[in-house]
Design an enzyme around this catalytic site. Structure first.
Site, PDB file in Angstrom:
ATOM      1  N   GLU A 178      -5.557  79.809  79.306  1.00 50.68           N
ATOM      2  CA  GLU A 178      -4.522  80.320  78.404  1.00 50.68           C
ATOM      3  C   GLU A 178      -5.059  80.899  77.109  1.00 50.68           C
ATOM      4  O   GLU A 178      -4.467  81.806  76.531  1.00 50.68           O
ATOM      5  CB  GLU A 178      -3.508  79.232  78.012  1.00 50.68           C
ATOM      6  CG  GLU A 178      -2.931  78.463  79.156  1.00 50.68           C
ATOM      7  CD  GLU A 178      -3.670  77.160  79.343  1.00 50.68           C
ATOM      8  OE1 GLU A 178      -4.910  77.189  79.381  1.00 50.68           O
ATOM      9  OE2 GLU A 178      -3.013  76.118  79.451  1.00 50.68           O
TER      10      GLU A 178
ATOM     11  N   ASP B 115      -3.492  74.643  81.664  1.00 45.29           N
ATOM     12  CA  ASP B 115      -3.342  73.204  81.413  1.00 45.29           C
ATOM     13  C   ASP B 115      -2.666  72.496  82.575  1.00 45.29           C
ATOM     14  O   ASP B 115      -1.961  73.105  83.385  1.00 45.29           O
ATOM     15  CB  ASP B 115      -2.543  72.970  80.128  1.00 45.29           C
ATOM     16  CG  ASP B 115      -3.326  73.371  78.884  1.00 45.29           C
ATOM     17  OD1 ASP B 115      -4.566  73.430  78.977  1.00 45.29           O
ATOM     18  OD2 ASP B 115      -2.699  73.643  77.850  1.00 45.29           O
TER      19      ASP B 115
ATOM     20  N   ASP C  70      -0.172  70.371  82.627  1.00 46.03           N
ATOM     21  CA  ASP C  70       1.231  69.964  82.541  1.00 46.03           C
ATOM     22  C   ASP C  70       2.122  71.018  83.192  1.00 46.03           C
ATOM     23  O   ASP C  70       1.648  71.992  83.766  1.00 46.03           O
ATOM     24  CB  ASP C  70       1.630  69.734  81.076  1.00 46.03           C
ATOM     25  CG  ASP C  70       1.391  70.958  80.209  1.00 46.03           C
ATOM     26  OD1 ASP C  70       1.107  72.036  80.759  1.00 46.03           O
ATOM     27  OD2 ASP C  70       1.484  70.835  78.973  1.00 46.03           O
TER      28      ASP C  70
ATOM     29  N   GLU D  82       4.096  73.249  81.892  1.00 44.95           N
ATOM     30  CA  GLU D  82       3.985  74.573  81.274  1.00 44.95           C
ATOM     31  C   GLU D  82       2.746  75.291  81.799  1.00 44.95           C
ATOM     32  O   GLU D  82       2.783  76.490  82.109  1.00 44.95           O
ATOM     33  CB  GLU D  82       3.913  74.412  79.752  1.00 44.95           C
ATOM     34  CG  GLU D  82       4.441  75.581  78.959  1.00 44.95           C
ATOM     35  CD  GLU D  82       5.943  75.747  79.076  1.00 44.95           C
ATOM     36  OE1 GLU D  82       6.390  76.909  79.066  1.00 44.95           O
ATOM     37  OE2 GLU D  82       6.658  74.739  79.200  1.00 44.95           O
TER      38      GLU D  82
ATOM     39  N   TYR E 212      -6.841  66.159  76.740  1.00 46.54           N
ATOM     40  CA  TYR E 212      -5.612  66.946  76.611  1.00 46.54           C
ATOM     41  C   TYR E 212      -4.609  66.247  75.703  1.00 46.54           C
ATOM     42  O   TYR E 212      -4.396  65.038  75.794  1.00 46.54           O
ATOM     43  CB  TYR E 212      -5.000  67.173  77.997  1.00 46.54           C
ATOM     44  CG  TYR E 212      -3.894  68.199  77.985  1.00 46.54           C
ATOM     45  CD1 TYR E 212      -4.102  69.448  77.423  1.00 46.54           C
ATOM     46  CD2 TYR E 212      -2.650  67.905  78.524  1.00 46.54           C
ATOM     47  CE1 TYR E 212      -3.089  70.395  77.417  1.00 46.54           C
ATOM     48  CE2 TYR E 212      -1.639  68.852  78.521  1.00 46.54           C
ATOM     49  CZ  TYR E 212      -1.859  70.088  77.956  1.00 46.54           C
ATOM     50  OH  TYR E 212      -0.861  71.023  77.927  1.00 46.54           O
TER      51      TYR E 212
ATOM     52  N   ARG F 158      -1.278  66.768  75.130  1.00 45.88           N
ATOM     53  CA  ARG F 158       0.156  66.590  75.458  1.00 45.88           C
ATOM     54  C   ARG F 158       0.256  65.580  76.579  1.00 45.88           C
ATOM     55  O   ARG F 158       0.076  65.909  77.757  1.00 45.88           O
ATOM     56  CB  ARG F 158       0.798  67.928  75.860  1.00 45.88           C
ATOM     57  CG  ARG F 158       0.895  68.894  74.696  1.00 45.88           C
ATOM     58  CD  ARG F 158       1.740  70.114  75.020  1.00 45.88           C
ATOM     59  NE  ARG F 158       1.738  71.031  73.880  1.00 45.88           N
ATOM     60  CZ  ARG F 158       0.920  72.052  73.736  1.00 45.88           C
ATOM     61  NH1 ARG F 158       0.007  72.282  74.669  1.00 45.88           N
ATOM     62  NH2 ARG F 158       0.981  72.836  72.685  1.00 45.88           N
TER      63      ARG F 158
ATOM     64  N   HIS G 197      -3.207  62.408  82.702  1.00 48.26           N
ATOM     65  CA  HIS G 197      -3.570  61.123  83.297  1.00 48.26           C
ATOM     66  C   HIS G 197      -4.182  60.157  82.303  1.00 48.26           C
ATOM     67  O   HIS G 197      -4.400  59.003  82.625  1.00 48.26           O
ATOM     68  CB  HIS G 197      -4.561  61.350  84.444  1.00 48.26           C
ATOM     69  CG  HIS G 197      -4.075  62.334  85.456  1.00 48.26           C
ATOM     70  ND1 HIS G 197      -2.949  62.124  86.214  1.00 48.26           N
ATOM     71  CD2 HIS G 197      -4.550  63.556  85.813  1.00 48.26           C
ATOM     72  CE1 HIS G 197      -2.768  63.162  87.011  1.00 48.26           C
ATOM     73  NE2 HIS G 197      -3.716  64.051  86.780  1.00 48.26           N
TER      74      HIS G 197
END
Length: 780
Positions: free
Chosen positions: A9, A82, A84, A86, A288, A290, A333
């Protein structure tokens, strides 16, 4: 031709990953989402099972073109966004837009950017998880439906240019309800009593012991009566109880707890925390950011253990495996932790270093031994009274994790103290010498206003939103001017102190500042009006339980247990009916409040939301020909529709007012579109921030007029007889040339001082100056 194309991203993430992949890999960035819902025509096909209508964002067309070229010449395309929902949606959009084939497209995920994690991800690719994509689509579609259907109702029934949002509106409701709790709160006073006694510290020295009466006296007379008893009383130790205790460390950081702790310890806003954490993650320094998991990998546990042993010794180690308790916890995780636990610090900006240090300490502390304490409680009898004093102390026997980290709290009255005073050695029946007894009037505390951190905590407790939504939600409600974050001064309050010293009782009235606020969230008048209108007409989307249950449904979609457009259909049909009903039948809402009658005109005085914000009005609007128009005045800073009084509203209509004369011409003070000002000789001078337009006098007005004249004089560097339209002026960024309506910067290549430039020099600079760029939004 290249073998592998990796798409992430952000450029920062691409740069970090590129270091770990060898030859044959090209790493590039999509710069976030490459497409989104159309803004016109709803962006959703309601007739075709709520199918989203996606378009490539105009600012991403060049990026998409470059990605297509790179993808065509690659044997394999690796989608590494990523992990997640999104990120999964970004990968899916890339595959769709770039028309990537299944056979040469691979999806890889990792929660830390290290060589080991990247290598492992490449060795174990997977397909795009369409369930995660659908969960993201469901959220996007539902939020678009709520926003696009409710906002026009607000335009028609409240005020143009307003907007609504599913999670944002609920966040505003929390802040409005807290504000009303505070406004309706009535503080009650009571008297707290502390006794001070001289005791032996065990080393032959005398020390002072402070003890408190658990009971509060409701009145001054009751407190005074107790102090009268203490004049002749004997004070004896009735009981000494020592109990072992312990403190355990906080769990590693989740998104929510990181945002809260960074706010309390570092003073970061929620969005600031996420921006800094994003940079740390993309540069490979933390995992990560989030996540609502508190789990730590075995690698993290082992490296933490070794680091603690190296720094503090084996007795400080206590390995813990935490389990996530949050409802519907998902996404990453692991908890947020340093990528390499051996690194106590990292390079980077000051903000990055401070946030990294906070994460490192919290992670290390979570794997350290408990702090061992000894708590002592002493009860002191008063011979001629039923009440007894209590003294409490705490000694840290073994500091454990406290050597590294102490968690902060939002408790405004408690703080984070490291423990209480040490209690000297005392025994039952010991007689104590009283030096003084102080009774202080204290007041009950109103509910605290939300900070960004405490609002995040409350949203998480209610199950509203997910790690990725907290920061944008809080930013959005402020950008929409429904909520403001600001400081507000407190007010003075008197309180009484009764003191018993040397057998005499004295009384003193003292003052304190109460109600001062720093970086707290306040609802604006328009925020309150919109909140009330939505509660009256759209109670479903404003219901906390509904908003939380929607999050659970998104989780079910992500797990593959629910069809996303069926979930939307169940919501949309009854919701759309409410929208139509509100457009047809809802009463127009301006938050109007009638304050009373103007004694001069006999007309009604009211306050409400007007075109330019909250305002007061004398008289009523009428369509009759020749009818007298009402008077209007904007509310002042700090005034609110729900709390302003009739007297305060009438005071607003004292402007414009004459304050005197200067140089034979009147001076008036008024408030205009850009704030309060002084008007003299048809010229306008802004008042200073410290000036009150309702009390500023003639002397101060003249001072402001002369200051403005002096500033204007200093602004003129040079004038030219050849052409009066050519001037050299001093500006905010230094001297510049003004030619009519055109302002021209003096190039750095000009080595002479501005005052020494000739008319010919100026004309040359003007003629050689580039044409100014057209402002955004205007035609060239």
């Amino acid at each position: 031709m290249h073998e592998n194309l990796v798409i992430v991203e952000s450029p920062a993430k691409a740069k970090t990953i590129e270091k770990f992949l060898g030859d044959g890999f090209v790493v590039t960035s999509s710069m976030g989402h490459i497409r989104d819902l159309e803004k016109k025509d709803f962006g959703i096909d309601l007739q075709k099972k709520y199918t989203p209508k996606y378009i490539v964002s105009p600012d991403k067309k060049k990026i998409v073109s470059e990605l297509k070229k790179l993808a065509k010449t690659a044997d394999t395309v690796w989608l590494a966004s990523d992990e997640d929902r999104e990120g999964e949606a970004i990968a899916w959009h890339l595959k769709e837009v770039l028309k990537l084939k299944d056979e040469n497209t691979k999806r890889i995920v990792f929660h830390e950017i290290t060589k080991e994690a990247i290598t492992k991800a490449v060795q174990h690719p997977r397909d795009i998880d369409i369930n995660l994509v659908n969960a993201q689509q469901a959220r996007r579609v539902l939020d678009r439906i709520v926003g696009f259907e409710v906002s026009p109702v607000l335009w028609k029934k409240v005020k143009p240019s307003l907007s609504a949002g599913r999670v944002q509106s609920v966040a505003v409701r929390l802040i409005v309800e807290r504000e009303r709790e505070i406004r309706n709160f009535t503080s009650e006073s009571a008297f707290r009593v502390n006794g001070y006694f001289l005791v032996d510290d065990g080393n032959g020295n005398t020390t002072e012991l402070k003890a408190e009466l658990p009971k509060r006296f409701k009145t001054r007379d009751e407190a005074n009566a107790f102090l009268e008893k203490c004049k002749t009383a004997e004070f004896t130790v009735a009981d000494v109880v020592k109990k072992p205790g312990k403190r355990t460390p906080a769990m590693p950081f989740t998104t929510s707890t990181l945002q809260q702790e960074a706010s309390r310890k570092l003073g970061f806003s929620v969005s600031q925390t996420m921006a800094v954490a994003q940079r740390l993650y993309e540069s490979g320094k933390i995992t990560y950011m989030r996540t609502d998991s508190v789990n730590l990998s075995n690698l993290a546990l082992n490296t933490s253990k070794k680091k603690i042993e190296d720094l503090h010794g084996e007795k400080y180690v206590k390995i813990r495996k935490f389990k996530t308790k949050a409802k519907g916890a998902q996404e990453a995780h692991e908890a947020i932790r340093p990528t390499y636990m051996e690194n106590e610090t990292v390079e980077g900006s000051s903000q990055e270093q401070r946030l990294y240090e906070l994460i490192w300490k919290r992670t290390i502390a979570s794997q350290m031994a408990d702090a061992i304490l000894e708590r002592t409680n002493v009860s002191i009898n008063v011979s001629n009274a039923a009440e007894s004093f209590q003294a409490t102390g705490e000694v840290i026997v073994f500091d454990g994790f406290l050597r590294v980290y102490i968690e902060s709290t939002d408790d405004e009255n408690g703080g984070n103290g490291n423990g209480q005073a040490i209690i000297p050695p005392l025994h039952v029946n010991d007689k104590l010498e009283m030096t003084s007894v102080i009774s202080t009037e204290r007041f009950t505390q109103r509910p605290p206003r939300y900070t960004e951190a405490s609002l995040v905590k409350r949203l998480e407790e209610l199950g509203i939103g997910r790690p990725s939504t907290y920061a944008p939600t809080i930013t959005t409600v402020q950008n929409r001017n429904y909520v403001v974050k600001e400081e507000r001064p407190g007010v003075e309050r008197n309180y009484t102190v009764l003191s018993l010293q040397e057998g005499e009782i004295s009384e003193e009235v003292k003052t304190e500042i109460t109600g001062a606020e720093k970086n707290k969230l306040f609802p604006t008048d328009i925020g309150i009006v919109v909140n009330d209108f939505l509660l009256d007409n759209f109670d479903q989307i404003m219901d906390y339980n509904f908003t939380a249950s929607v999050e659970k449904e998104f989780d079910d979609i992500a797990d593959g247990n629910r069809v996303w457009n069926e979930m939307i259909d169940k919501f949309y049909l009854p919701f759309h009916k409410k929208v139509e009903d509100a457009l047809e039948n809802a009463e127009r809402s301006k938050g109007e409040r009638i304050l009373g009658v103007d004694p001069k005109s006999g007309k009604e005085v009211s306050v409400k939301i007007g075109r330019f914000g909250p305002m007061a009005q004398i008289g009523e609007s009428s369509t009759e020909e020749g009818a007298e128009k009402p008077q209007f005045s904007s509310l002042r800073v700090g005034q609110h529709i729900e709390t302003i009084t009739l007297e305060e509203a009438l005071e607003l209509f004292r402007l414009p007012r004459e304050v005197g004369e200067y140089e034979g011409k009147k001076i008036t003070v008024a408030i205009g579109r850009f704030g309060p000002y002084v008007r003299h000789n048809n010229k306008f001078v802004s008042l200073g921030k410290e000036d009150d337009p309702y009390s500023v006098n003639n002397e101060r007005a003249v001072e402001l007029i002369e200051a403005k004249r002096e500033k204007d004089r200093l602004a003129v560097v040079k004038l030219f007889e050849e052409d009066a339209e050519v001037q050299i002026l001093n500006g905010r960024w230094g001297p510049y040339i003004k030619h009519g309506k055109k302002n021209v910067k003096i190039p750095k290549t000009i080595k002479v001082e501005a005052k020494d430039l000739t008319f010919e020099d100026c004309m040359k600079i003007i003629n050689e100056a580039p044409e100014p760029k057209p402002r955004r939004g205007r035609k060239k």
